[in-house]
Design an enzyme around this catalytic site. Structure first.
Site, PDB file in Angstrom:
ATOM      1  N   SER A 114       0.839  -1.188   0.000  1.00  0.00           N
ATOM      2  CA  SER A 114       0.000   0.000   0.000  1.00  0.00           C
ATOM      3  C   SER A 114       0.884   1.251   0.000  1.00  0.00           C
ATOM      4  CB  SER A 114      -0.963  -0.049   1.192  1.00  0.00           C
ATOM      5  OG  SER A 114      -2.005   0.889   1.070  1.00  0.00           O
ATOM      6  N   ASP A 182      -9.244  -4.448  -5.806  1.00  0.00           N
ATOM      7  CA  ASP A 182      -8.594  -3.596  -4.795  1.00  0.00           C
ATOM      8  C   ASP A 182      -8.639  -2.143  -5.266  1.00  0.00           C
ATOM      9  OD1 ASP A 182      -6.891  -2.179  -3.130  1.00  0.00           O
ATOM     10  OD2 ASP A 182      -5.264  -3.653  -3.204  1.00  0.00           O
ATOM     11  N   HIS A 195      -8.049  -5.341  -0.582  1.00  0.00           N
ATOM     12  CA  HIS A 195      -6.827  -4.648  -0.163  1.00  0.00           C
ATOM     13  C   HIS A 195      -6.251  -5.238   1.118  1.00  0.00           C
ATOM     14  CE1 HIS A 195      -3.906  -1.466  -0.470  1.00  0.00           C
ATOM     15  NE2 HIS A 195      -4.166  -1.057   0.757  1.00  0.00           N
TER      16      HIS A 195
END
Length: 213
Positions: A114, A182, A195
């Protein structure tokens, strides 16, 4: 809104499961054979990162047979402040440069999840400016260090939602995973749970890295 929900959910992702897991030590050995340098996601709990860093590190320790594997947790806020990713970018580059100078035979596996993927992207010369929780490049790994980077493992990489990816020098040694739906890495994605699913990819990522050590 879906992206903000993803990022907020990371602070809760560890949940009750944290108590039953033995978290890896994030202290880098003086001179190990391999060092996992992990940049966690926004608000991600865990030592190196509950969703990605911790399980990838544990899996690689098992797959890198006969090698001493240590780890380093990139020192940065991993929050929503505008300079967060830039701080991680600088810390990662400074750490790897210092470690490479002290331990000439050491290899590195760079791991980013991320916002942490933005940190790694920047550090290898791929700007995350304009991506969610991204930033302009503030430092890059020098050419002398590049051959020491055995693998780059990216999960939920925000630059992919911009249509970008890792190209150039590091492309062939990069595994860049984006779960279907995602919203952080897939433009138009709407599955917040996707995610948070990358723990399931730890074995695949460790196998990829081990094959390049």
């Amino acid at each position: 809104m879906r992206i903000r929900m993803c990022l907020a959910a990371l602070s809760l992702a560890g949940g009750a499961g944290l108590a039953t897991l033995s978290a890896p030590q994030a202290m880098a050995a003086a001179c190990s054979d391999v060092e996992v340098v992990a940049a966690r996601g926004t608000f991600e709990p865990g030592t190196l990162g509950f969703i990605v860093g911790d399980p990838v590190y544990s899996a690689l320790q098992k797959k890198a047979a006969g090698k001493n594997v240590s780890s380093y947790k990139v020192n940065y806020p991993a929050d929503l402040s505008p300079t967060s990713a830039a701080q991680g970018n600088l810390d990662l580059v400074n750490h790897v440069k210092s470690q490479a100078a002290a331990c000439p035979g050491q290899k590195f596996v760079l791991v980013g999840y991320s916002q942490g993927a933005n940190v790694v992207d920047n550090s290898i010369g791929i700007s995350s400016a304009g991506a969610v929780v991204g930033s302009p490049i503030v430092a890059t790994l020098p050419a002398a260090v590049e051959p020491k980077v055995a693998a780059v493992l990216l999960f939920g990489n925000p630059i992919r939602a911009l249509g970008k990816s890792v190209i150039g020098t590091y492309q062939s040694r990069t595994l860049d995973l984006c779960a279907k739906g995602d919203p952080v890495c897939e433009n138009g994605g709407g599955d917040v749970g996707a995610h948070l699913s990358y723990r399931d990819d730890a074995e695949e990522a460790a196998t990829f890295a081990a094959g390049r050590l």
